[in-house]
Design a protein around this motif. Structure first.
Motif, short mmCIF file in Angstrom:
data_model
loop_
_atom_site.label_atom_id
_atom_site.label_comp_id
_atom_site.label_asym_id
_atom_site.label_seq_id
_atom_site.Cartn_x
_atom_site.Cartn_y
_atom_site.Cartn_z
N GLU A 107 -21.63 29.21 -4.56
CA GLU A 107 -23.01 29.65 -4.38
C GLU A 107 -23.99 28.65 -5.00
OE1 GLU A 107 -24.68 34.00 -4.82
OE2 GLU A 107 -24.93 32.98 -6.75
N SER A 108 -23.59 28.07 -6.14
CA SER A 108 -24.46 27.13 -6.84
C SER A 108 -24.77 25.88 -6.03
CB SER A 108 -23.83 26.72 -8.18
OG SER A 108 -23.71 27.83 -9.05
N SER A 109 -23.87 25.54 -5.10
CA SER A 109 -24.06 24.30 -4.34
C SER A 109 -24.39 24.54 -2.87
CB SER A 109 -22.79 23.43 -4.44
OG SER A 109 -21.66 24.13 -3.96
N ALA A 110 -24.55 25.78 -2.48
CA ALA A 110 -24.83 26.09 -1.07
C ALA A 110 -26.24 25.67 -0.69
CB ALA A 110 -24.65 27.58 -0.82
N THR A 111 -26.40 25.25 0.55
CA THR A 111 -27.73 24.96 1.09
C THR A 111 -28.27 26.14 1.89
OG1 THR A 111 -26.72 23.92 3.04
CG2 THR A 111 -27.32 22.48 1.20
N GLY A 112 -27.39 27.07 2.25
CA GLY A 112 -27.80 28.25 2.99
C GLY A 112 -26.95 29.45 2.61
N ILE A 113 -27.58 30.61 2.48
CA ILE A 113 -26.88 31.85 2.14
C ILE A 113 -27.30 32.92 3.13
CG2 ILE A 113 -26.56 33.67 0.42
CD1 ILE A 113 -27.17 31.62 -1.75
N GLN A 114 -26.31 33.53 3.80
CA GLN A 114 -26.56 34.66 4.68
C GLN A 114 -25.79 35.85 4.12
OE1 GLN A 114 -25.02 32.84 8.34
NE2 GLN A 114 -27.09 32.78 9.16
N ALA A 115 -26.48 36.95 3.88
CA ALA A 115 -25.83 38.10 3.27
C ALA A 115 -26.20 39.39 3.99
CB ALA A 115 -26.22 38.21 1.80
#
Length: 285
Positions: A107-115
């Motif tokens: 999560e710390s290095s993600a460029t996109g988060i879909q939840a």
């Protein structure tokens, strides 16, 4: 200020580059291990990003793979030096599972988060009061307080730094209507959701009751995207699980489902209108 480089991010950089270099050298993990007289598990752990890499081991790997680019070698040596030490969530290590710790690194290095969450307000949008009420009874007060601190720290790392990821949350309508912690706690939570809906990194949607059912709507999940790596799926729950890169078909199925849910969900002003309707109903009730 840019996000600080967590040791897990350096391990991830090494994992990506070393896997890429090994494949370019046309070597399997077993062949690389045998050539270096290492155990196969050592190569596997390095390429999984679960262990730090010494500069000595890094140089041996790069020599074996024929990597000679001086700039790349220097960058990776710096990453190797930074791969040691504790991650930002280390103070909470006694209360989180290895799977969740692994997720936090990604999560710390993600460029996109879909939840998507069909049960409660998505964790990254929760207020402290709401999160506390949600966890109350599941652990002693001191553990609940630390769990809420961890959740708050995640939010700060993602939303209070300019290079944070773009996020897309879909909440089920029921999560906004369920009075977690009582009416006053829930009103503050809904006002916070409205405020976060206007955050430049946030795209918020709500799946209405009338939308029906879809694949993957029985449990909360998160899809992470990266600039330089494969997408990942994290299915939330008491144990939690991160889908490996061998589960590309499963990841694709959840991605398709998220797109289908998004197409059926409220967005923009309709989301704000719905939240205002719910808040008004709580006050009149």
């Amino acid at each position: 200020m840019a996000r600080e480089i967590d040791p897990s991010l350096n391990r991830r950089r090494l994992r990506i580059e070393l896997r890429r270099a090994r494949e370019a050298a046309d070597l399997t993990q077993r062949e690389a291990a045998e050539a270096l007289e290492w155990s196969l598990s050592k190569i596997i752990r390095i390429e999984a990003g679960t262990v730090s890499v010494s500069v000595t081991d890094l140089r041996a790997l790069l020599q074996q793979y024929g990597v000679t680019d001086e700039t790349l070698v220097a960058d990776l040596e710096e990453a190797a030096r930074g791969s040691k030490g504790q991650s930002w969530w280390a103070p909470y290590a006694d209360m989180i599972s290895p799977q969740y710790a692994q997720y936090l690194g990604y999560e710390s290095s993600a460029t996109g988060i879909q939840a998507f969450n069909p049960l409660v307000v998505p964790a990254l949008l929760q207020t402290e009061d709401y999160a506390t009420a949600l966890m109350k009874g599941q652990a002693v007060e001191s553990q609940v307080r630390r769990a809420v601190e961890l959740r708050t720290a995640r939010q700060e790392r993602l939303f209070e730094q300019p290079d944070g990821p773009q996020t897309h949350f879909i909440a089920d309508e029921s999560t906004l209507r369920r009075h977690v912690g009582g009416a006053s706690v829930m009103r503050r939570q809904l006002e916070h959701v409205k405020a976060m809906a206007r955050h430049p990194q946030v795209n918020l949607q709500v799946l209405p009751f009338t939308a029906g059912s879809f694949f993957g709507t029985t449990a909360p999940y998160v899809l992470l995207t990266f600039k330089d790596d494969d997408d990942l799926l994290y299915i939330e729950g008491n144990t939690g699980s991160v889908a490996s890169r061998d589960d590309l078909e499963l990841i694709a199925r959840y991605q398709e489902s998220f797109a289908e849910i998004s197409n059926a969900a409220y967005e923009g002003d309709r989301v704000i209108e719905l939240i205002d309707e719910i808040i008004t109903g709580m006050r009149s009730g």
